[in-house]
Design an enzyme around this catalytic site. Structure first.
Site, PDB file in Angstrom:
ATOM      1  N   GLU A 323       0.823  -1.217   0.000  1.00  0.00           N
ATOM      2  CA  GLU A 323       0.000   0.000   0.000  1.00  0.00           C
ATOM      3  C   GLU A 323       0.851   1.260   0.000  1.00  0.00           C
ATOM      4  O   GLU A 323       0.852   2.016   0.983  1.00  0.00           O
ATOM      5  CB  GLU A 323      -0.901  -0.018   1.249  1.00  0.00           C
ATOM      6  CG  GLU A 323      -1.841  -1.192   1.301  1.00  0.00           C
ATOM      7  CD  GLU A 323      -2.187  -1.612   2.729  1.00  0.00           C
ATOM      8  OE1 GLU A 323      -1.625  -1.045   3.688  1.00  0.00           O
ATOM      9  OE2 GLU A 323      -3.017  -2.509   2.890  1.00  0.00           O
ATOM     10  N   PRO A 324       1.575   1.544  -1.049  1.00  0.00           N
ATOM     11  CA  PRO A 324       2.373   2.767  -1.065  1.00  0.00           C
ATOM     12  C   PRO A 324       1.491   4.003  -1.236  1.00  0.00           C
ATOM     13  O   PRO A 324       0.575   4.010  -2.058  1.00  0.00           O
ATOM     14  CB  PRO A 324       3.275   2.581  -2.289  1.00  0.00           C
ATOM     15  CG  PRO A 324       2.494   1.700  -3.201  1.00  0.00           C
ATOM     16  CD  PRO A 324       1.662   0.791  -2.312  1.00  0.00           C
ATOM     17  N   ARG A 326       2.893   7.639   0.056  1.00  0.00           N
ATOM     18  CA  ARG A 326       3.877   8.704  -0.082  1.00  0.00           C
ATOM     19  C   ARG A 326       4.764   8.540  -1.320  1.00  0.00           C
ATOM     20  O   ARG A 326       5.044   9.515  -2.021  1.00  0.00           O
ATOM     21  CB  ARG A 326       4.770   8.702   1.164  1.00  0.00           C
ATOM     22  CG  ARG A 326       5.792   9.822   1.223  1.00  0.00           C
ATOM     23  CD  ARG A 326       6.826   9.547   2.324  1.00  0.00           C
ATOM     24  NE  ARG A 326       6.241   9.051   3.536  1.00  0.00           N
ATOM     25  CZ  ARG A 326       5.844   9.812   4.554  1.00  0.00           C
ATOM     26  NH1 ARG A 326       6.010  11.105   4.496  1.00  0.00           N
ATOM     27  NH2 ARG A 326       5.321   9.261   5.627  1.00  0.00           N
ATOM     28  N   CYS A 398      -0.066  32.314  13.243  1.00  0.00           N
ATOM     29  CA  CYS A 398       0.310  33.013  14.469  1.00  0.00           C
ATOM     30  C   CYS A 398       1.014  32.110  15.445  1.00  0.00           C
ATOM     31  O   CYS A 398       0.546  31.924  16.568  1.00  0.00           O
ATOM     32  CB  CYS A 398      -0.924  33.633  15.097  1.00  0.00           C
ATOM     33  SG  CYS A 398      -1.413  35.061  14.168  1.00  0.00           S
ATOM     34  N   TYR A 428       0.511  13.836   2.082  1.00  0.00           N
ATOM     35  CA  TYR A 428       0.292  14.246   3.467  1.00  0.00           C
ATOM     36  C   TYR A 428       0.426  15.746   3.685  1.00  0.00           C
ATOM     37  O   TYR A 428       0.754  16.185   4.786  1.00  0.00           O
ATOM     38  CB  TYR A 428       1.225  13.469   4.418  1.00  0.00           C
ATOM     39  CG  TYR A 428       1.041  11.973   4.322  1.00  0.00           C
ATOM     40  CD1 TYR A 428      -0.153  11.382   4.701  1.00  0.00           C
ATOM     41  CD2 TYR A 428       2.045  11.153   3.804  1.00  0.00           C
ATOM     42  CE1 TYR A 428      -0.343  10.013   4.587  1.00  0.00           C
ATOM     43  CE2 TYR A 428       1.872   9.781   3.687  1.00  0.00           C
ATOM     44  CZ  TYR A 428       0.675   9.217   4.084  1.00  0.00           C
ATOM     45  OH  TYR A 428       0.484   7.864   3.972  1.00  0.00           O
TER      46      TYR A 428
HETATM   47  N1  LLP Z   1      -1.109   1.293   4.710  1.00  0.00           N
HETATM   48  C1  LLP Z   1      -1.488   1.587   5.972  1.00  0.00           C
HETATM   49  C2  LLP Z   1      -2.240   0.602   6.737  1.00  0.00           C
HETATM   50  C3  LLP Z   1      -1.150   2.827   6.519  1.00  0.00           C
HETATM   51  O1  LLP Z   1      -1.524   3.103   7.770  1.00  0.00           O
HETATM   52  C4  LLP Z   1      -0.405   3.755   5.760  1.00  0.00           C
HETATM   53  C5  LLP Z   1      -0.035   5.047   6.302  1.00  0.00           C
HETATM   54  C6  LLP Z   1      -0.057   3.414   4.444  1.00  0.00           C
HETATM   55  C7  LLP Z   1      -0.412   2.165   3.956  1.00  0.00           C
HETATM   56  C8  LLP Z   1       0.699   4.344   3.532  1.00  0.00           C
HETATM   57  O2  LLP Z   1       1.962   4.651   3.990  1.00  0.00           O
HETATM   58  P1  LLP Z   1       2.986   5.437   3.029  1.00  0.00           P
HETATM   59  O3  LLP Z   1       3.375   4.522   1.902  1.00  0.00           O
HETATM   60  O4  LLP Z   1       2.297   6.641   2.530  1.00  0.00           O
HETATM   61  O5  LLP Z   1       4.134   5.764   3.921  1.00  0.00           O
HETATM   62  N2  LLP Z   1       1.009  11.603   8.017  1.00  0.00           N
HETATM   63  C9  LLP Z   1       2.287  10.922   8.050  1.00  0.00           C
HETATM   64  C10 LLP Z   1       2.192   9.544   7.485  1.00  0.00           C
HETATM   65  C11 LLP Z   1       1.181   8.694   8.197  1.00  0.00           C
HETATM   66  C12 LLP Z   1       0.945   7.423   7.487  1.00  0.00           C
HETATM   67  C13 LLP Z   1      -0.175   6.681   8.070  1.00  0.00           C
HETATM   68  N3  LLP Z   1      -0.413   5.429   7.452  1.00  0.00           N
HETATM   69  C14 LLP Z   1       3.321  11.769   7.319  1.00  0.00           C
HETATM   70  O6  LLP Z   1       2.992  12.832   6.846  1.00  0.00           O
HETATM   71  O7  LLP Z   1       4.476  11.402   7.248  1.00  0.00           O
END
Ligand code: LLP
Length: 471
Positions: A323-324, A326, A398, A428
């Protein structure tokens, strides 16, 4: 207050180790920008065939800009790499994690390209549905889902529900009976892995809210409870160890533990767990301090590990989902801002930091304040012949933590009215944006072949007032 042109020379000890003084302050740092980004001799940033100055003239600033071709190429690169690497095994499927960045238009790109999607709320579910993603290509995840969200997911017929707690097993079973639905489910496991990332985005160590613990027997208990639920079919185990991870050992350990758990469950319950969820979390380069792997390397490595670890414990090699989020959306996006106040602030010892204010801030990018994230920035509207100067890009909110880019060398003559672009803000940033200080949120603009398409329009003060019943 001194505006020392050679501020950077006085900055020793205050500059992060990875930040180098650029040989040419106009140049784009390779690897941080969407594929189409370039600067011609005039110094104007171009992306998707559009000049930043034209994008700003059309939609204003701040604006989130997404290079459509780049986003789609990254999503397809993951899909193709995992399909190829796992073809000799039991296959793999890529679910784009909608939480990184989603809109109906973006869901449409994913649907056209045959991607599956992971959603974690009823809101994300409706957006991807409207974008044309088939329900069976949706995995519904989350923690503390409401009855309404889970019922909606089952009524639409999502392909998978990833269960996050023992309580949710009873909840999903009760709702399935009430609606006369059946569901394929996975159990999200917390497998005691400390991935090297910020604490708030590491998710499989023990002291956090996600998943069923493997250590305290909750996973085994979950399997027992599911076995007694005729409407729910356990497809396999799931783990997401965290986000912005470069540490391939952490994924290797996760695969090893999941293989062991799977084999134990298969033996004890006489089940076959044909599916394995490995989550997302693949890191991206926000600055030159990061060196991410490409999708083919990630897929190849995971395929080798899955094959070896499942064979080692005598379990069948499962079909895999990843599940990519980012790694697809992040580098495809950038934020365009207009510079306002530029203020040199003397910090003593001859050190002056140049504070460059932009017309957005922590409401459109909370990641710097929340995780201490590093970003980079470039002057996007002209060429400068001024020397590089150590600067900090701040917003209009602020509070003093309203920082967009902690440290960057910008041309010393940066001034009000210049456009500034911050790369790798596709993930994000829009999805975590807020109305702090009642600041309306920026639009999301897709660019491709010299055209800008507004995917999500700019919020207005009227939008904010529309929810205020006393307005
Ligand atoms: N699968 C699950 C179950 C997840 O909880 C997440 C992210 C992903 C996939 C995707 O992860 P990615 O490939 O995008 O790293 N707000 C934070 C990131 C929180 C991610 C939460 N879950 C940030 O801005 O770094």
């Amino acid at each position: 207050m001194s505006a020392h042109e050679a501020g950077s020379l006085h900055a020793r000890g205050r500059v992060p180790a990875w930040l180098e003084v650029p040989a040419d302050v106009n140049a784009l740092l390779p690897a941080l920008w969407p594929g189409s980004a370039l600067k011609a001799a005039d110094g104007v940033l171009r992306v998707g065939g559009m000049a930043a100055t034209d994008i700003a003239a059309q939609v204003g600033t701040p604006a989130y800009v997404v290079d459509e071709d780049d986003f789609r190429a990254r999503a397809r690169a993951f899909a193709d790499a995992f399909a190829a690497a796992f073809a000799p095994l039991a296959g793999a499927r890529v679910h784009y994690a909608a939480k990184a960045l989603i809109s109906v238009g973006i869901a449409r790109w994913l649907a056209e390209d045959g991607l599956a999607v992971d959603v974690c709320t009823g809101g994300e579910l409706e957006i991807v549905r409207l974008g044309g993603i088939a329900p069976e290509a949706v995995a519904f995840h989350g923690s503390n889902q409401s009855d309404a969200e889970l019922s909606r997911a089952m009524a639409l017929g999502v392909g998978l529900i990833v269960i996050d707690s023992l309580a949710e097993i009873g909840q999903v079973a009760r709702l399935a009976a009430a609606g006369d639905w059946r569901a394929d489910v996975m159990l999200r496991c917390s497998i005691g892995i400390e991935a090297h990332t910020h604490e708030f985005i590491a998710t499989a160590h023990e002291d956090q809210k996600f998943g069923l613990s493997a250590a305290d027997g909750s996973v085994a208990e979950g399997v027992r409870r599911l076995a007694a639920e005729p409407r729910l079919r356990l497809r396999g185990l799931h783990s997401h160890i965290g986000s912005q991870i470069f540490d391939t050992d952490a994924f290797a350990q996760a695969v090893r533990r999941l293989a062991g758990l799977t084999a134990g469950i298969e033996r004890e319950h006489g089940l076959r767990l044909a599916e394995l969820g490995l989550g997302g979390g693949f890191g991206v380069a926000y600055t030159t301090g990061h060196d991410p792997l490409d999708p083919a390397a990630i897929a190849g490595q995971l395929a080798r590990q899955v094959e070896a670890e499942f064979k080692a414990v005598g379990a069948g090699v499962p079909h895999v989902t990843v599940e990519p989020g980012r790694a697809v959306a992040g580098p495809a996006g950038l934020t365009l801002y207009t510079v306002g106040v530029v203020k040199p602030v003397a910090l003593g010892g001859g050190f002056t930091r140049l504070y460059v204010s932009v017309d957005g801030g922590m409401s459109d990018n909370i990641r710097t304040a929340l995780y201490g994230a590093d970003y980079s920035a470039t002057l996007a509207s002209r060429r400068s012949s001024a020397p590089p100067r150590l600067a900090r890009v701040v917003g209009k909110h602020c509070e003093s933590g309203d920082i967009v880019v902690k440290d960057e060398y910008l041309p010393a003559d940066i001034a009000a009215g210049d456009l500034l672009a911050v790369p790798v803000t596709g993930a994000y940033c829009h999805s975590m944006s807020s109305n702090y200080n009642s600041v309306p949120r920026p639009p999301v603009v897709g660019v491709k072949d010299g055209l800008a398409t507004v995917l999500v329009r700019r919020e207005t003060v009227d939008d904010l007032l529309a929810r205020d019943l006393y307005a």
